[in-house]
Design a protein around this motif. Sequence first.
Motif, mmCIF file in Angstrom:
data_model
loop_
_atom_site.group_PDB
_atom_site.id
_atom_site.type_symbol
_atom_site.label_atom_id
_atom_site.label_comp_id
_atom_site.label_asym_id
_atom_site.label_seq_id
_atom_site.Cartn_x
_atom_site.Cartn_y
_atom_site.Cartn_z
ATOM 1 N N THR A 92 0.842 -1.222 -0.059
ATOM 2 C CA THR A 92 -0.005 -0.056 -0.108
ATOM 3 C C THR A 92 0.747 1.410 0.089
ATOM 4 O O THR A 92 0.434 2.463 0.027
ATOM 5 C CB THR A 92 -0.890 0.009 1.210
ATOM 6 O OG1 THR A 92 -0.163 0.205 2.450
ATOM 7 C CG2 THR A 92 -1.919 -1.230 1.348
ATOM 8 N N ALA A 98 -7.122 -0.316 -4.873
ATOM 9 C CA ALA A 98 -7.984 -1.341 -4.356
ATOM 10 C C ALA A 98 -8.101 -2.413 -5.398
ATOM 11 O O ALA A 98 -8.379 -3.546 -5.235
ATOM 12 C CB ALA A 98 -9.170 -1.076 -3.782
ATOM 13 N N ASP A 125 -7.247 -5.284 -3.143
ATOM 14 C CA ASP A 125 -8.266 -5.875 -2.479
ATOM 15 C C ASP A 125 -8.765 -7.090 -2.607
ATOM 16 O O ASP A 125 -8.908 -7.780 -3.780
ATOM 17 C CB ASP A 125 -9.442 -4.848 -2.515
ATOM 18 C CG ASP A 125 -10.610 -5.072 -1.847
ATOM 19 O OD1 ASP A 125 -10.761 -6.353 -0.959
ATOM 20 O OD2 ASP A 125 -11.628 -3.984 -1.743
ATOM 21 N N CYS A 174 -4.598 -11.699 -4.294
ATOM 22 C CA CYS A 174 -4.514 -11.070 -3.008
ATOM 23 C C CYS A 174 -4.994 -12.085 -1.767
ATOM 24 O O CYS A 174 -4.410 -12.126 -0.734
ATOM 25 C CB CYS A 174 -5.637 -9.851 -2.948
ATOM 26 S SG CYS A 174 -5.431 -8.604 -4.173
ATOM 27 N N GLY A 180 -6.677 -0.744 6.719
ATOM 28 C CA GLY A 180 -7.795 -0.257 6.343
ATOM 29 C C GLY A 180 -8.294 1.180 6.991
ATOM 30 O O GLY A 180 -8.833 1.771 6.267
#
Length: 183
Positions: A91, A102, A106, A116, A155
């Motif tokens: 990230t 994302a 994600d 992922c 998150g």
Amino acid sequence: MADRTAEVLDATLRCLLRYGARRTTMDDIASETGVSRSAVYQYVRNKDDAVRQVAARLHDGALRHARAAAGGDAPLPDRVFAILSAKLELTAGPFAESPHAAELLDEQARLCGDICRRFTDDLRALLTGVLTAANRPNAEDTAAILLAAACGLLGAGRADLLRRTSDALLAGLHPKDLEGTSI
């Protein structure tokens, strides 16, 4: 003919960060690479393939770092933090500024969610192995808790708390592992 796959994937990543997966086209990738669209097809089957290859390359790189940390001889808290940091690695950098990250990172993403999820499973296995080797009881549960905490912090945009959180969880679950560290 030189293999330009890395250049095509680098260009794909730049396009994805700029436009997102839906709006990125093969023409965008070709233009960013500086070749014709037909030349891009020599290295990727289609846009979805390019996106998946980019995601796999990113996750594989982060997993290499996590494996290196797991196999080291650093104290347990340092190894655990380094493994968890692999999530953070994904990230950071260009992703920190892109609203489209994302789509590559994600677990629920349409194109790359399986990549992922596999990455997260691999991190959980690494953590479990490190904790088991350190004779920690309930290594699987501890690994799951540590990963869940790391994902929650990321998150919530609080990656800055990752080290303190992993140390605190280890201390709370088994205080002798943190002797000599400061929380």
